[in-house]
Motif scaffolding. Structure first.
Motif, PDB file in Angstrom:
ATOM      1  N   GLU A  18      -3.480  14.464   4.671  1.00 43.61           N
ATOM      2  CA  GLU A  18      -2.558  15.097   5.622  1.00 43.61           C
ATOM      3  C   GLU A  18      -1.929  14.089   6.581  1.00 43.61           C
ATOM      4  O   GLU A  18      -1.553  14.420   7.694  1.00 43.61           O
ATOM      5  N   SER A  19      -1.833  12.850   6.134  1.00 46.22           N
ATOM      6  CA  SER A  19      -1.150  11.809   6.924  1.00 46.22           C
ATOM      7  C   SER A  19      -0.823  10.639   6.013  1.00 46.22           C
ATOM      8  O   SER A  19      -1.491  10.417   4.990  1.00 46.22           O
ATOM      9  N   GLY A  66       5.152   6.333   2.709  1.00 46.51           N
ATOM     10  CA  GLY A  66       6.297   7.142   3.087  1.00 46.51           C
ATOM     11  C   GLY A  66       7.469   6.979   2.134  1.00 46.51           C
ATOM     12  O   GLY A  66       8.141   7.951   1.766  1.00 46.51           O
ATOM     13  N   LYS A  96       6.482  17.571   8.298  1.00 44.05           N
ATOM     14  CA  LYS A  96       5.842  16.700   9.275  1.00 44.05           C
ATOM     15  C   LYS A  96       5.754  17.404  10.628  1.00 44.05           C
ATOM     16  O   LYS A  96       6.706  18.042  11.075  1.00 44.05           O
ATOM     17  N   SER A  97       4.591  17.284  11.275  1.00 44.77           N
ATOM     18  CA  SER A  97       4.373  17.866  12.599  1.00 44.77           C
ATOM     19  C   SER A  97       3.442  16.953  13.373  1.00 44.77           C
ATOM     20  O   SER A  97       2.890  15.995  12.807  1.00 44.77           O
ATOM     21  N   TYR A 155       0.933  15.800   8.078  1.00 49.70           N
ATOM     22  CA  TYR A 155       1.773  16.212   6.960  1.00 49.70           C
ATOM     23  C   TYR A 155       1.151  17.425   6.273  1.00 49.70           C
ATOM     24  O   TYR A 155       0.031  17.346   5.758  1.00 49.70           O
TER      25      TYR A 155
END
Length: 312
Positions: A16-17, A33, A50-51, A55
């Motif tokens: 998640e990143s 990325g 994305k927040s 991710y």
């Protein structure tokens, strides 16, 4: 579609990143990325939102996920098909386990598996919590309770015993214990109550104590507290041979039985490699628990791990 791009997609979905995925893939976040952007361009859809939290998969990403996992399983199966002619297994195996199991059982069991499969890299992750296999934190996990949800397969490994125990030096200098009623003046060692991650680890009722006076979320730390003469605590019988001087207290009155379960992602049942490793792990765990509990019942100390024949 490039398999390497799918591999990057899976790493980001699980971590998640970008940075977390980069650590798994051994490359920098910028490269991750760019690979994600390339895959999204090829797919014609945004796969991640994305927040500040990281991710998260979009609807399109969620639809791609099972296909990427199937591709991963196929690649793993191809590697297994090309394994050495001697039948030995290679690659990496990461096992997540509670720290009691990780400290007192898995080192011996994994040493035997490694002897049988010298090309295998085995990693033991000892954490006092439940592992998230959907994020591939481990290839397989050992738990004290079977999960009730998720795309997982669950296999019973072995039952094990626990008893109240304390160090001989502590028992010699504190009030005599003949029954549960005699436990009230004694200091209890155990888990930090609000950090108990599984109900099967809540042993407090067995001691009739109102609270734990010395606490840790680690079984190994609790054992060292008992070894230092800090008080009494519920401990695994299989750990007693490694803690000289720590003996059972009221063994006929306070005795618990628990079970270790092997948990795997449902898709991994199609992997002959992981099936063989799960079989070897289960066989080794049963033999080692039986050996150490026998030593604990006789008061003998385990000078060194016994070799467990037939690791796979």
């Amino acid at each position: 579609m490039d398999w390497d791009d799918l591999r990057v997609f899976l790493a980001v979905a699980r971590a998640e990143s970008l940075s977390g995925a980069g650590r798994v893939l051994k490359c920098d976040a910028a490269t991750v990325g760019r690979r994600v952007a390339r895959l999204e361009a090829a797919m014609g859809a945004a796969l991640f939102a994305k927040s500040p939290q990281g991710y998260a998969l979009t609807e399109a990403g969620g639809r791609l996920l099972p296909h990427a996992e199937a591709a991963e399983a196929a690649m793993t199966g191809a590697a297994e098909a090309l394994a050495g002619p001697d039948g030995s297994l290679t690659g990496q195996l990461r096992i997540g386990a509670p720290d009691g199991c990780a400290n007192y059982l898995l080192p011996q069991v994994c040493a035997e598996i490694s002897d049988a499969h010298p090309g295998l890299e085995i990693q033991i992750v000892a954490l006092p919590r439940v592992f998230n296999l959907s994020k591939r934190e481990a290839d397989m996990a050992i738990a004290v309770s079977p999960p009730s949800a998720g795309r997982l397969t669950v296999q019973k490994l072995v039952d094990y015993q626990l008893h109240l125990a304390g160090h001989e030096a502590y028992l010699a200098t504190h009030p005599t214990i003949r029954s549960r009623a005699d436990l009230s003046p004694h200091r209890i060692v155990g888990y930090i109550p609000d950090m108990i991650f599984d109900k099967e680890l809540d042993y407090l009722a067995e001691t009739r104590a109102e609270m734990v006076r010395l606490a840790s979320n680690s079984v190994s730390v609790q054992m060292q507290m008992l070894r230092a003469g800090a008080g009494l605590g519920i401990v695994h019988d299989f750990a007693l041979p490694f803690t000289p001087g720590v003996v059972r207290v009221l063994p006929d009155d306070i005795a618990l039985s628990r079970t270790f379960w092997l948990i795997r992602h449902a898709d991994d049942r199609r992997s002959a490699r992981l099936e063989r490793l799960a079989t070897a792990l289960g066989r080794g765990m049963r033999r080692e628990v039986a050996r150490l509990e026998a030593l604990a019942s006789t008061g003998a100390l385990a000078a060194s791990p016994t070799r467990i024949s037939g690791a796979a």
